[in-house]
Design a protein around this motif. Sequence first.
Motif, short mmCIF file in Angstrom:
data_model
loop_
_atom_site.label_atom_id
_atom_site.label_comp_id
_atom_site.label_asym_id
_atom_site.label_seq_id
_atom_site.Cartn_x
_atom_site.Cartn_y
_atom_site.Cartn_z
N ASP A 326 0.23 -1.27 0.00
CA ASP A 326 0.35 0.08 0.06
C ASP A 326 0.94 1.18 -0.18
N ILE A 327 0.16 2.37 -0.51
CA ILE A 327 1.55 3.28 -1.30
C ILE A 327 1.34 4.74 0.38
N CYS A 338 9.99 0.94 -1.02
CA CYS A 338 10.11 0.39 -2.28
C CYS A 338 11.76 0.39 -1.91
N ARG A 339 11.74 1.50 -2.84
CA ARG A 339 13.27 2.42 -2.45
C ARG A 339 14.51 1.10 -1.59
N GLY A 353 4.52 -4.46 -6.44
CA GLY A 353 3.70 -4.11 -6.50
C GLY A 353 2.90 -2.94 -6.18
N ALA A 354 2.39 -2.10 -6.33
CA ALA A 354 1.62 -1.20 -5.11
C ALA A 354 0.04 -1.44 -5.44
N LEU A 355 -0.33 -1.44 -4.31
CA LEU A 355 -2.04 -1.20 -4.18
C LEU A 355 -2.38 -0.04 -3.42
N ALA A 370 9.67 5.00 -8.77
CA ALA A 370 9.83 4.24 -7.09
C ALA A 370 10.64 2.91 -7.15
N GLY A 371 10.52 2.20 -8.46
CA GLY A 371 10.82 0.75 -8.42
C GLY A 371 9.51 -0.72 -8.09
N MET A 372 8.05 0.30 -8.62
CA MET A 372 7.24 -0.80 -8.94
C MET A 372 7.58 -1.61 -9.81
#
Length: 404
Positions: A326-327, A338-339, A353-355, A370-372
């Motif tokens: 989650d962001i 993530c970074r 992955g981002a949710l 950011a690398g997602m």
Amino acid sequence: MTNISTSDQAEPTVAGLQAELDTLRAELKAKTDFLVDISHEIRTPLTGVMATASLLMEFDQSQRNRNYIGLIEGSGRTLLKILDDIFEISRIEAGRLQLEPSPTNPMAVINEVLASYKEDADYEDLSLRVESKDVMIPLMLDGVRLKQVLTNLVDNAVKFTEEGGVVISCTLSPTENNEYTLYLSISDTGIGIPKEHLESIFIPYRFALGSDHRLRGGSGLGLAISKKITQLMGGELMVDSNEGVGSTFTISLTAASALPSELRVEETSSAHRQNLRVLLAEDNEINTLIATEMLERLSCHVVQVTNGLEAVKAAENADFDLILLDIYMPECTGIEACRTMRLNDKHTKTTIGALTASFAPDEVRHCLRAGMDFVVGKPFSYAQLRDTLTKWFPDDIEELTIKV
């Protein structure tokens, strides 16, 4: 009574005008930032509603219950579309919409849009298909924005069509300097638009179709947004319509070819690898419950954490096939987590992955930078999560290299 002549009134100074302009800009930024926050706050509980409904739709066999669940999902999608439109028009008016062209296959974008509306079309007994006589090659386009425009147009076409169907026609014409003009036409057999309203349908904040539009739902902003985005992309959006017969919206865009010296083509898969190890970082209890249920039904082994710091620690101490972040989380955001993970050699190739409830195109790009590897917007459905796993963890895939 004292009369004040025009000459006695103070003339506005450059500094005064600049101060007023700065104030207006600050107010506009505050409004946009407020809408971003409100969008996130509404999307988060809406995820609980729509994701739960999608689970019930997948596994509840009672037709009566499925009909009711379909109403919940449909109402949720309408609310989500209105929310997105209000948010997007505010960004455009604030001048905060930026384009980022990248190699984009128009047919892939079209297929994504059609897939998302197939269920709606089937429910309304409408045909939904694509026609293309030309081989689509990758073009340097902003694929995210192209998908946004197509989604708006297909959404309207399905919404205002009761019988018949919707057809997307796609053609590609070479021009010069390795450029091509892409023509996309979305034709429906719906209610059509009166001739006297054709110009006003692209004006924001105006329901050009009157009460009928309100009865069918929507913000009335979709066409205005599509027009502005198409123009920003250097193209044009045109309409031809006959009342009672149907409408055709045509997009024309010119872009450079992005065709590489060789193309890598993957055979499609209808299944994903089983027993994936998934780390889920989500601070909302309801969303955690629903996402975990979905993933476990998809044969995944799930480890749950509630913030970015816990996610980084869990990723250091165990191996995962997939990390879902989650962001907006306390202590450490998904972006920061993530970074940090990408700095560790262990996770340079881990799928992350981002949710996120902040699913505007610019927010998506922020996640990718950011690398997602991908972004799943809230609210998401069981089918979306299943398709994501199939795409990133396909079962028995072969890659072919074709020289061009």
